[in-house]
Write a protein that holds these residues in place. Structure first.
Motif, short mmCIF file in Angstrom:
data_model
loop_
_atom_site.label_atom_id
_atom_site.label_comp_id
_atom_site.label_asym_id
_atom_site.label_seq_id
_atom_site.Cartn_x
_atom_site.Cartn_y
_atom_site.Cartn_z
N VAL A 13 25.19 11.01 78.93
CA VAL A 13 25.74 10.38 80.14
C VAL A 13 25.15 10.97 81.42
O VAL A 13 24.72 10.21 82.31
CB VAL A 13 27.28 10.47 80.13
N PRO A 14 25.06 12.30 81.59
CA PRO A 14 24.44 12.82 82.82
C PRO A 14 23.00 12.37 83.01
O PRO A 14 22.56 12.13 84.15
CB PRO A 14 24.54 14.34 82.64
N GLU A 15 22.25 12.23 81.91
CA GLU A 15 20.86 11.76 82.02
C GLU A 15 20.82 10.31 82.48
O GLU A 15 20.00 9.93 83.32
CB GLU A 15 20.15 11.92 80.68
N LEU A 16 21.70 9.48 81.96
CA LEU A 16 21.77 8.08 82.40
C LEU A 16 22.20 7.99 83.86
O LEU A 16 21.67 7.18 84.63
CB LEU A 16 22.74 7.30 81.51
N GLN A 17 23.13 8.83 84.26
CA GLN A 17 23.59 8.83 85.65
C GLN A 17 22.48 9.30 86.59
O GLN A 17 22.31 8.76 87.69
CB GLN A 17 24.83 9.72 85.79
N ARG A 18 21.74 10.30 86.16
CA ARG A 18 20.63 10.80 86.98
C ARG A 18 19.62 9.70 87.26
O ARG A 18 19.04 9.64 88.35
CB ARG A 18 19.95 11.98 86.28
N ARG A 19 19.42 8.79 86.29
CA ARG A 19 18.47 7.69 86.46
C ARG A 19 19.07 6.49 87.19
O ARG A 19 18.37 5.50 87.41
CB ARG A 19 17.97 7.23 85.09
N GLY A 20 20.33 6.56 87.55
CA GLY A 20 20.99 5.44 88.21
C GLY A 20 21.33 4.31 87.27
O GLY A 20 21.57 3.18 87.71
N LEU A 21 21.36 4.59 85.96
CA LEU A 21 21.63 3.55 84.97
C LEU A 21 23.10 3.45 84.60
O LEU A 21 23.51 2.50 83.94
CB LEU A 21 20.82 3.82 83.69
N LEU A 22 23.90 4.43 85.02
CA LEU A 22 25.30 4.45 84.66
C LEU A 22 26.11 4.94 85.86
O LEU A 22 25.68 5.87 86.55
CB LEU A 22 25.54 5.38 83.46
N ARG A 23 27.24 4.30 86.08
CA ARG A 23 28.11 4.68 87.19
C ARG A 23 28.53 6.15 87.10
O ARG A 23 28.62 6.72 86.01
CB ARG A 23 29.37 3.80 87.20
N ARG A 24 28.81 6.72 88.26
CA ARG A 24 29.38 8.08 88.31
C ARG A 24 30.89 8.04 88.51
O ARG A 24 31.57 9.05 88.32
CB ARG A 24 28.72 8.89 89.43
N ALA A 25 31.38 6.88 88.92
CA ALA A 25 32.83 6.70 89.11
C ALA A 25 33.13 5.22 88.98
O ALA A 25 32.27 4.37 89.25
CB ALA A 25 33.28 7.23 90.47
N TYR A 26 34.34 4.89 88.57
CA TYR A 26 34.73 3.49 88.45
C TYR A 26 34.91 2.89 89.84
O TYR A 26 35.43 3.52 90.75
CB TYR A 26 36.04 3.37 87.67
N SER A 27 34.47 1.63 89.99
CA SER A 27 34.57 0.96 91.29
C SER A 27 35.86 0.18 91.46
O SER A 27 36.18 -0.25 92.56
CB SER A 27 33.38 -0.01 91.45
N GLY A 28 36.60 -0.01 90.39
CA GLY A 28 37.85 -0.75 90.47
C GLY A 28 38.72 -0.44 89.28
O GLY A 28 38.30 0.23 88.33
N PRO A 29 39.93 -0.97 89.26
CA PRO A 29 40.87 -0.61 88.19
C PRO A 29 40.77 -1.43 86.92
O PRO A 29 41.25 -1.00 85.88
CB PRO A 29 42.23 -0.83 88.85
N THR A 30 40.15 -2.61 86.96
CA THR A 30 40.22 -3.51 85.82
C THR A 30 38.93 -3.52 85.00
O THR A 30 37.86 -3.14 85.47
CB THR A 30 40.52 -4.96 86.26
N LEU A 31 39.05 -4.00 83.76
CA LEU A 31 37.87 -4.14 82.92
C LEU A 31 36.90 -5.14 83.52
O LEU A 31 35.68 -4.96 83.42
CB LEU A 31 38.30 -4.57 81.51
N ARG A 32 37.40 -6.19 84.13
CA ARG A 32 36.50 -7.14 84.81
C ARG A 32 35.73 -6.46 85.94
O ARG A 32 34.56 -6.77 86.19
CB ARG A 32 37.29 -8.35 85.32
N ASP A 33 36.37 -5.55 86.66
CA ASP A 33 35.66 -4.80 87.69
C ASP A 33 34.51 -4.01 87.08
O ASP A 33 33.39 -3.99 87.62
CB ASP A 33 36.62 -3.83 88.40
N HIS A 34 34.77 -3.34 85.96
CA HIS A 34 33.73 -2.51 85.34
C HIS A 34 32.53 -3.37 84.93
O HIS A 34 31.37 -2.95 85.05
CB HIS A 34 34.27 -1.83 84.07
N LEU A 35 32.81 -4.57 84.41
CA LEU A 35 31.76 -5.43 83.86
C LEU A 35 31.15 -6.37 84.89
O LEU A 35 30.17 -7.06 84.58
CB LEU A 35 32.34 -6.26 82.70
#
Length: 442
Positions: free
Chosen positions: A408-430
């Motif tokens: 996960v930290p490697e994916l985050q370092r590349r900007g491929l994975l969020r570092r924090a959730y942007s909203g509360p719902t599963l639809r927000d995540h997707l």
């Protein structure tokens, strides 16, 4: 909202744990599927890793395998997902919670009510994995002498989807005024009675649960047959795919997204997440050694049972050191059977070798260092073979911890994975829109 070229990650745990030797691996929890303390930690670790969702698959029968194989398997006991996931909703805040609901052996009203309730209890984090159920033994637990025909299962499933989503739209979002002064609990003009009558179902409605927080829980599908792909193109918002190679992934991705475009659906409204079995080591050699140790724990009977299930035919009488004989079609999973036939032909495997692979997981496997696994995931994403992955850990808790703490930290370092959730719902995540109410708009 997710950024372009950002991975979506689900985590897959099911009674038929992916690798049949995983429960025996040193340090693994043999009762991982039936240990709530572990499952609580599992979900909270995924949330720490900013995963989109936890997916709990379900089976409505003990797997159809000989007792000699079944006695070596931990597939015989697991929680009902719709009992487990509400409990996990209480101990997490953002992680999506996806469960299987059968369209063959359940009723639309039951499914609509359960998933609407889960969506409210979790504040909008529910997802429904639509399955038609491939295990023929499930039919025997529901008053049938034989399994429902494959084509009939999909026709029923399509109507089932229409009924469930219609029930979710029974109420306008603002129907419940709860005006204590005037004694008015809801506005009757904002209630719709479904009155569905079709080939398979007669359902009056309305649903006795308010419209879900997300409008509809996220719609998930996993079938890869012709009928399954078409159902996904018409209805799904997430597909849990089974594409073992990069080229397979690209073909599947183009096919299903192309079907969506022809149907007038935005291809970005569907996220394709192939299953990826991940084995992590500090070096490539260490990761390969872990995979070899796992594979060595697969008993021959377990492998033959896995092969029999995949083919829909008893493989115990096959010549173990000969090629796979001609296998006629069955009423089990058509896409699963086809994947096994292609694997045997592509690699020239004997029955023994094929059984070993099936017992030890024969799909997409990423075996290597955190950086190497991130490289593979990035290639799949940017070459349009997927929108993310449904991650399957080599063993738990060790494989889970390694992924969250190292990959996960490697994916985050590349900007491929969020570092924090942007909203509360599963639809927000997707990055999925909230569907409008078909009867009231909005």
């Amino acid at each position: 909202m997710p950024k372009p070229h950002q991975l979506h990650l689900g985590a897959f745990l099911r009674p038929t744990t992916i690798h049949t030797g995983a429960w025996r691996y040193p340090g693994a929890l043999p009762d991982a599927n039936f240990n709530f303390a572990h499952l609580k930690r599992f979900a909270q670790t995924l949330e720490r890793g900013c995963f989109d969702a936890f997916f709990m698959a379900d089976h409505l029968a003990v797997l159809n395998m000989p007792l000699e194989a079944l006695k070596r398997s931990h597939t015989v006991t697991s929680f009902d997902p719709m009992t487990l996931l509400p409990a996990l909703a209480v101990v997490t805040e953002r992680l999506g919670l996806i469960a299987t609901g059968s369209t063959t052996f359940d009723a639309p009203y039951h499914v609509a009510r359960r998933f609407a309730s889960l969506d409210h209890l979790s504040n909008g984090r529910a997802g429904w994995n639509i399955v038609t159920t491939s295990n023929p033994d499930a039919a025997l637990n529901f008053g049938l002498e034989e399994h429902v025909d494959h084509a009939d299962r999909y026709r029923r499933g399509r109507e089932f989807f229409d009924v469930v989503t219609g029930l979710w739209d029974s109420w306008a979002d603002d129907a419940f005024v709860r005006d204590a002064q005037n004694g008015l609990f809801f506005d009757p003009g904002k209630l719709h009675v479904l009155n569905h009558k079709g080939p398979h179902f007669s359902v009056r409605g309305p649903l006795n649960v308010a419209r879900p927080v997300q409008g509809w829980p996220v719609i998930v599908q996993a079938g890869a047959s012709e009928a399954g792909r078409q159902l996904a193109a018409e209805t799904a918002e997430v597909i849990f795919a089974a594409t073992p190679t990069l080229e397979d992934g690209r073909r599947f991705y183009a096919d299903v997204k192309g079907r969506m475009a022809r149907l007038g659906r935005d291809p970005d409204a569907l996220k394709i997440l192939p299953g990826a079995f991940v084995v992590i080591g500090d070096t490539d050699a260490e990761a390969r050694d872990t995979r070899a140790r796992l594979d060595a724990l697969v008993h021959e009977q377990s492998g033959l049972a896995a092969l029999s299930i995949a083919l829909g035919h008893d493989a115990s009488g096959f010549e173990l050191d000969g090629p796979l004989p001609d296998i006629p079609p069955s009423n089990a999973s058509k896409s699963g059977r086809e994947r096994v036939l292609q694997l045997a032909a592509r690699e020239g495997l004997t029955v023994r070798q094929l059984a070993q692979r099936l017992g030890g997981y024969a799909g997409l496997a990423m075996v290597g260092t955190p950086r190497g696994i991130a490289d593979q995931m990035e290639e799949w994403l940017i070459t349009k073979a997927c929108d993310g992955f449904n991650v399957m850990f080599s063993h738990v808790p060790g494989g889970l911890d390694d992924f969250v703490d190292k990959v996960v930290p490697e994916l985050q370092r590349r900007g491929l994975l969020r570092r924090a959730y942007s909203g509360p719902t599963l639809r927000d995540h997707l990055g999925l829109r909230r569907p409008p109410n078909r009867f009231f708009g909005g």
